[in-house]
Design a protein around this motif. Structure first.
Motif, PDB file in Angstrom:
ATOM      1  N   LEU A 220      35.511   6.137 -13.738  1.00 28.31           N
ATOM      2  CA  LEU A 220      35.371   6.617 -15.254  1.00 28.31           C
ATOM      3  C   LEU A 220      34.267   4.789 -15.410  1.00 28.31           C
ATOM      4  N   GLY A 221      33.767   5.937 -16.810  1.00 28.62           N
ATOM      5  CA  GLY A 221      32.704   4.720 -16.882  1.00 28.62           C
ATOM      6  C   GLY A 221      33.008   4.564 -18.418  1.00 28.62           C
ATOM      7  N   LYS A 222      31.843   3.696 -18.833  1.00 33.46           N
ATOM      8  CA  LYS A 222      32.885   2.942 -19.855  1.00 33.46           C
ATOM      9  C   LYS A 222      33.131   3.355 -21.681  1.00 33.46           C
ATOM     10  N   PRO A 223      34.070   2.810 -21.936  1.00 33.33           N
ATOM     11  CA  PRO A 223      34.676   3.524 -22.813  1.00 33.33           C
ATOM     12  C   PRO A 223      34.024   3.228 -24.064  1.00 33.33           C
ATOM     13  N   ILE A 224      34.037   3.623 -25.264  1.00 32.98           N
ATOM     14  CA  ILE A 224      33.614   3.763 -26.071  1.00 32.98           C
ATOM     15  C   ILE A 224      34.531   4.041 -27.334  1.00 32.98           C
ATOM     16  N   PHE A 225      34.669   3.247 -28.389  1.00 31.63           N
ATOM     17  CA  PHE A 225      35.544   3.529 -29.742  1.00 31.63           C
ATOM     18  C   PHE A 225      34.674   4.304 -30.418  1.00 31.63           C
ATOM     19  N   ILE A 226      35.267   5.787 -31.065  1.00 28.29           N
ATOM     20  CA  ILE A 226      35.535   6.593 -31.944  1.00 28.29           C
ATOM     21  C   ILE A 226      35.849   6.485 -33.512  1.00 28.29           C
ATOM     22  N   GLY A 227      37.064   5.770 -33.277  1.00 32.20           N
ATOM     23  CA  GLY A 227      37.579   5.413 -34.579  1.00 32.20           C
ATOM     24  C   GLY A 227      38.840   5.241 -34.162  1.00 32.20           C
ATOM     25  N   ILE A 228      39.815   5.279 -35.607  1.00 36.80           N
ATOM     26  CA  ILE A 228      41.395   5.236 -35.549  1.00 36.80           C
ATOM     27  C   ILE A 228      41.751   6.373 -36.608  1.00 36.80           C
ATOM     28  N   SER A 229      43.004   7.534 -35.766  1.00 32.66           N
ATOM     29  CA  SER A 229      43.499   7.862 -36.904  1.00 32.66           C
ATOM     30  C   SER A 229      45.352   7.837 -37.305  1.00 32.66           C
ATOM     31  N   GLN A 230      45.230   8.135 -38.391  1.00 36.76           N
ATOM     32  CA  GLN A 230      46.984   7.997 -38.538  1.00 36.76           C
ATOM     33  C   GLN A 230      47.447   8.562 -38.882  1.00 36.76           C
ATOM     34  N   ARG A 231      48.458   9.023 -38.335  1.00 31.74           N
ATOM     35  CA  ARG A 231      49.624  10.392 -38.609  1.00 31.74           C
ATOM     36  C   ARG A 231      50.315  10.324 -39.811  1.00 31.74           C
ATOM     37  N   ALA A 232      50.040  11.237 -41.169  1.00 29.82           N
ATOM     38  CA  ALA A 232      51.257  11.490 -42.664  1.00 29.82           C
ATOM     39  C   ALA A 232      52.353  11.469 -42.179  1.00 29.82           C
ATOM     40  N   LEU A 233      52.909  11.574 -40.563  1.00 27.79           N
ATOM     41  CA  LEU A 233      54.232  11.960 -40.399  1.00 27.79           C
ATOM     42  C   LEU A 233      54.410  10.325 -39.384  1.00 27.79           C
ATOM     43  N   ASN A 234      55.105   9.521 -39.880  1.00 29.75           N
ATOM     44  CA  ASN A 234      55.500   7.701 -39.679  1.00 29.75           C
ATOM     45  C   ASN A 234      53.968   7.385 -39.984  1.00 29.75           C
ATOM     46  N   VAL A 235      53.319   7.311 -40.481  1.00 28.85           N
ATOM     47  CA  VAL A 235      51.887   6.401 -40.410  1.00 28.85           C
ATOM     48  C   VAL A 235      51.330   5.848 -38.862  1.00 28.85           C
ATOM     49  N   ARG A 236      51.886   6.780 -38.355  1.00 32.74           N
ATOM     50  CA  ARG A 236      51.388   6.088 -36.642  1.00 32.74           C
ATOM     51  C   ARG A 236      50.444   5.425 -36.494  1.00 32.74           C
ATOM     52  N   PRO A 237      49.195   4.318 -36.314  1.00 30.71           N
ATOM     53  CA  PRO A 237      47.778   4.685 -36.407  1.00 30.71           C
ATOM     54  C   PRO A 237      47.284   4.658 -34.858  1.00 30.71           C
ATOM     55  N   THR A 238      45.758   5.194 -33.783  1.00 28.28           N
ATOM     56  CA  THR A 238      45.565   5.108 -33.011  1.00 28.28           C
ATOM     57  C   THR A 238      44.466   5.162 -32.895  1.00 28.28           C
ATOM     58  N   ALA A 239      43.741   3.727 -32.154  1.00 31.56           N
ATOM     59  CA  ALA A 239      42.801   3.753 -31.653  1.00 31.56           C
ATOM     60  C   ALA A 239      41.813   4.654 -30.424  1.00 31.56           C
ATOM     61  N   PHE A 240      40.974   6.028 -31.408  1.00 33.75           N
ATOM     62  CA  PHE A 240      40.708   6.235 -30.272  1.00 33.75           C
ATOM     63  C   PHE A 240      39.296   5.995 -29.101  1.00 33.75           C
ATOM     64  N   PHE A 241      38.948   6.337 -27.848  1.00 32.69           N
ATOM     65  CA  PHE A 241      37.789   5.972 -27.146  1.00 32.69           C
ATOM     66  C   PHE A 241      37.729   7.245 -26.360  1.00 32.69           C
ATOM     67  N   PHE A 242      36.300   7.610 -26.285  1.00 38.38           N
ATOM     68  CA  PHE A 242      35.776   8.382 -25.778  1.00 38.38           C
ATOM     69  C   PHE A 242      35.333   8.127 -23.377  1.00 38.38           C
ATOM     70  N   ILE A 243      35.631   8.444 -23.225  1.00 37.26           N
ATOM     71  CA  ILE A 243      35.399   7.816 -21.319  1.00 37.26           C
ATOM     72  C   ILE A 243      34.746   9.192 -20.282  1.00 37.26           C
ATOM     73  N   LYS A 244      33.813   9.446 -19.904  1.00 41.44           N
ATOM     74  CA  LYS A 244      33.372  10.193 -19.222  1.00 41.44           C
ATOM     75  C   LYS A 244      34.331   9.806 -17.834  1.00 41.44           C
ATOM     76  N   CYS A 245      33.880  10.865 -17.072  1.00 37.05           N
ATOM     77  CA  CYS A 245      34.382  10.733 -15.963  1.00 37.05           C
ATOM     78  C   CYS A 245      33.993  11.193 -15.084  1.00 37.05           C
ATOM     79  N   SER A 246      33.632  10.879 -13.775  1.00 37.53           N
ATOM     80  CA  SER A 246      32.618  11.575 -12.367  1.00 37.53           C
ATOM     81  C   SER A 246      33.338  12.652 -11.542  1.00 37.53           C
ATOM     82  N   LEU A 247      34.640  13.294 -11.899  1.00 40.79           N
ATOM     83  CA  LEU A 247      35.191  14.119 -11.379  1.00 40.79           C
ATOM     84  C   LEU A 247      35.290  15.303 -11.661  1.00 40.79           C
ATOM     85  N   LYS A 248      35.618  15.700 -11.108  1.00 36.11           N
ATOM     86  CA  LYS A 248      35.688  17.941 -11.695  1.00 36.11           C
ATOM     87  C   LYS A 248      37.078  17.591 -11.842  1.00 36.11           C
TER      88      LYS A 248
END
Length: 295
Positions: A220-248
């Protein structure tokens, strides 16, 4: 400016829930550009309605009775974020995550409570609106394979939230990994604690990916932070990251059979990664796919 904050509500289809994009960083942010402010003032405020507060314990007891494998543990509570801009307008902004403490029991009893909307305060301000809900900060990973596909999991019946739905790998940053059991009263070590909390945001998503899909961390490559979402149903927050994997994709499928947390899902899928330029990872696009973002 490469990093842009947006508050956008959208729905992927008539069958999927709305999401609010609290923060979008399509160019991605490194660990040095994401910090944490860890403070008791970002903890949940109990609701003044005692009868509503009592439903938290009732909900938890009911859920544990249905699923004895559920475990209560401390989580970082999302209390909003701040932005720091450099003197040069062409520079990326830095993000400060405002974090308190909560636990899984309170999450089940507020965000997942059938009465969850009663915990909300009428307000346009997201922090004030959700001040009585648990709002643990989850994390999710957009994992890109070496053949340009993205990994998706189907949740098992053993999980406490939305069994059977399709999700990206993820979970939560964990206070226990840092030995945190309460807020610090010693101000002299606060800076060190916040530095470790910031690092845990990135370290935890690597752990979750390794545990859930079974790939070696070295792929796995180094994660990069790409944002935060919040579900309208129950206002659940999640931080998202993008990660490159060297495997097919086919190699990842083989790793999945020995994943440590494979009991949390029943199947791993990969789907083509399209509509994304090499340096632009638009979280809005991924949130519009037919996937529930549950962590």
């Amino acid at each position: 400016m490469e990093t842009v904050e947006r508050r956008t509500e959208f729905v992927a289809s008539d069958e999927l829930p709305k999401f609010k994009l609290l923060l979008s960083c399509p160019a991605g942010l490194s660990p040095s550009e994401v910090s944490a402010v860890f403070d008791q003032k970002y903890d949940r405020i109990p609701h003044p309605d005692i009868s509503l507060e009592n439903t938290i314990a009732e909900m938890w007891e009911r859920r544990v009775e249905q699923n004895p494998s559920l475990f209560n543990g401390l989580k970082f509570r999302y209390g909003g974020h701040g932005l720091d801009f450099g003197p040069d307008s062409s520079q990326k902004m830095n993000v400060r995550l405002h974090l308190g403490l909560t636990d899984y029991r309170t999450f089940v009893g507020t965000n997942l409570n059938p009465l969850w909307e009663r915990f909300l305060v009428p307000s346009e301000d997201d922090w004030r609106r959700g001040q009585h809900t648990s709002n643990p900060l989850g994390n999710g990973a957009i994992v890109e394979t070496s053949n340009k596909e993205v990994v998706v999991l189907q949740r098992s019946a053993n999980v406490g939230e939305f069994p059977g739905h399709f999700v990206f790998p993820g979970g939560h940053p964990e206070p226990k990994e840092l030995g945190i059991i309460r807020h610090q009263t010693d101000g002299s070590i606060q800076e060190m604690v916040e530095k470790r909390v910031s690092e845990e945001m990135f370290e935890s998503i690597i752990r979750e990916v390794v545990e859930e899909i079974g790939v070696p961390a070295a792929t796995l490559g180094k994660p990069i932070f790409i944002g935060i979402s919040q579900r309208a149903l129950n206002v659940r927050p999640t931080a998202f990251f993008f990660i490159k994997c060297s495997l097919k994709s086919e190699e990842i499928h083989k790793c999945y059979s020995s994943a440590e947390d494979s009991y949390e899902s029943t199947q791993l899928y990969t789907m083509p990664m399209i509509r994304c330029k090499p340096t632009i990872i638009d979280l809005r696009y991924f949130l519009s796919r037919k996937v529930w973002y549950v962590t």
